[in-house]
Motif scaffolding. Structure first.
Motif, PDB file in Angstrom:
ATOM      1  N   UNK A 131      54.969  43.206  23.172  1.00 45.69           N
ATOM      2  CA  UNK A 131      56.375  43.059  23.544  1.00 45.69           C
ATOM      3  C   UNK A 131      56.827  41.598  23.505  1.00 45.69           C
ATOM      4  N   UNK A 132      55.932  40.674  23.850  1.00 46.97           N
ATOM      5  CA  UNK A 132      56.278  39.258  23.705  1.00 46.97           C
ATOM      6  C   UNK A 132      56.484  38.916  22.234  1.00 46.97           C
ATOM      7  N   UNK A 133      55.630  39.470  21.366  1.00 48.75           N
ATOM      8  CA  UNK A 133      55.783  39.235  19.930  1.00 48.75           C
ATOM      9  C   UNK A 133      57.125  39.773  19.436  1.00 48.75           C
ATOM     10  N   UNK A 134      57.492  40.981  19.930  1.00 46.60           N
ATOM     11  CA  UNK A 134      58.792  41.558  19.561  1.00 46.60           C
ATOM     12  C   UNK A 134      59.919  40.657  20.058  1.00 46.60           C
ATOM     13  N   UNK A 135      59.781  40.140  21.304  1.00 48.93           N
ATOM     14  CA  UNK A 135      60.811  39.274  21.863  1.00 48.93           C
ATOM     15  C   UNK A 135      61.031  38.024  21.021  1.00 48.93           C
ATOM     16  N   UNK A 136      59.942  37.373  20.601  1.00 52.54           N
ATOM     17  CA  UNK A 136      60.084  36.158  19.790  1.00 52.54           C
ATOM     18  C   UNK A 136      60.659  36.487  18.408  1.00 52.54           C
ATOM     19  N   UNK A 137      60.290  37.656  17.878  1.00 55.20           N
ATOM     20  CA  UNK A 137      60.842  38.073  16.586  1.00 55.20           C
ATOM     21  C   UNK A 137      62.352  38.296  16.707  1.00 55.20           C
TER      22      UNK A 137
END
Length: 523
Positions: free
Chosen positions: A245-251
């Motif tokens: 979810x952090x990866x999705x947030x940065x994307x």
């Protein structure tokens, strides 16, 4: 039941509660709070069960006569509630035999639940309730919160604004895929990317505590003030294990998916918090019923969500709510639903009821094994599928109220008019110009019975046509009693109503003077 009291019989209060449960109403229903409180008070005062006579009955249930009469006359959406719940219990038992699936373990707190837990609760749009199994055990909403936060955002901001940031199409990918549509927006609000963006739209100018409290109050209103809690342990687990979810947030941040000045980390924290909100099957079913009821909570009568928010939410739940299984679920079940990795399935039968199923073991797509089996069983037996009612289609069992075309019980309506204030009665959505077998309206009866307040209410508030004719050609004007006229004039009420109503009464005077000389002398 109600009429046995009116005939002068007496009933034991435990029997009254049993009779009430058979209709689907619970004594914990907020609409019955005053009635139950008074009954309990009389029980305490007499140190035991109360034998209730007509006078005591009226005192206890006077404010709830419309609801109770509707219940005992089987006018709720599911008239034969006992027969219906018998089938639900059978389906519950069938689903309980399903032993496949694995409890989600990528969030440590979820892995602690027993795979044997299984509960189903339902709530109809009239507030009829039924539960089977482990329905009082709290569990986290997880992805079942996605349609709810989307509904809140649309209610607050409107569809156009919300869909500037998120799409409406099924993605065809896993719920936690790093993927955007051709416009560089999340595909829809039911996948993680979309829900994270929606989190950034709700009360963006408020601090974290205020935003969380705002959503919690919304959800409590949807649940009719039933249990809505928060699992801090699950929230901490989400934060510690939420790398995807952090990866999705940065994307999303890289693609400028958030509104201006939005804090991506704050949006993620808020999203984790919302996923960690706890409900039970019982409170979750009331939330689902609020969606089924067009945004009005069935057990409180409070409008929580706008019609636009509910319509759009149900549309997206239907097309995108069940992860990669959404297409098959829409095909086989044909109802709006949302699943979560906690094992929850939120199911909505529009204009009928909401259901919450919960069992932790999940299939390979992240849906509750028992929950899916139960939903499929329900639609296999009852004609709840969106397209079950096509002409010439194979007929299934229909537990719903069959028709509202029955002749109107005007005596009952009249009784209600004398007990309830105009504002409460107007909210009951009764067509006040409906007629009986003799084509007589409630206004005919009110005029003939000499009920001043009822006549004023029907003409002023409900705008009933005073010139409708019954099968003998008589209008309410012809039925108007002389003592009603004298009482009406004596109380000087003409100054308090519209010119049209006053004119109507003066026309009555003229008619009676012409046709009834003795009436003229009396006046």
């Amino acid at each position: 039941y109600c009429y046995s009291i009116c005939e002068g019989r007496t009933l034991h209060t435990p029997k009254q509660k049993t009779a009430l449960r058979k209709t689907g109403l619970l004594t914990s229903d907020p609409r019955l709070r005053d009635c139950v409180r008074q009954m309990r008070q009389y029980t305490r005062d007499t140190f035991g069960p109360v034998m209730m006579d007509k006078k005591l009955f009226k005192r206890c249930v006077g404010n709830n006569i419309l609801l109770l009469t509707k219940a005992f006359r089987k006018k709720f959406i599911i008239p034969d509630f006992q027969k219906f719940t018998h089938q639900i219990n059978r389906m519950y038992d069938s689903a309980q035999q399903q032993e496949g699936g694995q409890v989600a373990d990528y969030i440590p707190q979820l892995a602690k639940f027993s795979p044997d837990l299984w509960g189903v609760s339902l709530c109809t749009i009239d507030g009829q309730r039924h539960s089977a199994g482990d329905t009082k055990v709290p569990f986290c909403l997880q992805s079942c919160v996605k349609p709810l936060e989307y509904a809140i955002a649309v209610h607050e901001l409107g569809s156009e604004h919300v869909h500037n940031f998120v799409g409406k199409e099924p993605s065809g990918f896993k719920f936690n895929k790093l993927s955007l549509n051709e416009e560089d927006k999340p595909h829809n609000p039911m996948v993680n990317a979309g829900a994270i963006v929606i989190s950034s739209l709700i009360k963006p100018n408020s601090n974290k505590a205020e935003r969380f409290d705002y959503v919690m109050e919304f959800l409590k209103s949807m649940a009719g003030t039933e249990y809505v809690g928060f699992s801090n342990a699950t929230f901490q687990s989400e934060r510690e294990t939420g790398d995807r979810n952090y990866a999705i947030g940065y994307y999303l941040k890289e693609k400028k998916c958030f509104p201006d000045n939005a804090d991506m980390i704050a949006a993620l924290d808020f999203y984790f918090q919302l996923c960690s909100i706890e409900v039970t099957c019982e409170s979750g079913s009331v939330m689902a019923a609020t969606l089924a009821n067009g945004g009005i909570c069935p057990i409180t009568g409070e409008r929580v969500l706008s019609a636009e928010a509910v319509r759009n939410t149900l549309s997206l739940m239907h097309s995108c709510g069940m992860y990669d299984f959404s297409g098959q679920f829409a095909f086989h079940v044909g109802l709006p639903a949302k699943s979560g990795v906690s094992g929850a399935v939120l199911l909505v039968v529009p204009n009928v009821m909401g259901m919450m199923c919960w069992s932790p073991p999940l299939d390979r797509l992240g849906n509750s094994v028992r929950g899916i089996h139960f939903c499929q069983d329900v639609v296999s037996y009852f004609n709840f599928h969106n397209y079950d009612n096509l002409r010439h289609f194979t007929k299934k069992h229909d537990p719903r109220r069959q028709s509202d075309d029955d002749p109107f019980d005007l005596q009952y309506l009249f009784h209600v008019l004398n007990l309830l204030c105009a504002s409460r009665f107007a909210l009951s959505a009764v067509d006040m110009e409906r007629t009986d077998y003799d084509s007589r309206t409630a206004l005919h009866i009110a005029a003939a019975e000499g009920q001043v307040e009822a006549v004023i209410f029907l003409t002023e508030v409900c705008k009933v046509n005073p010139y409708m004719k019954d099968r003998w050609g008589n209008t309410p004007l012809d039925d108007l009693r002389l003592d009603l006229l004298l009482s009406y004039c004596h109380c000087h009420l003409l100054a308090d109503v519209s010119v049209e109503v006053s004119t109507w009464f003066f026309k009555f005077i003229k008619t009676r003077i012409v046709h009834m000389s003795h009436t003229c002398e009396h006046i």
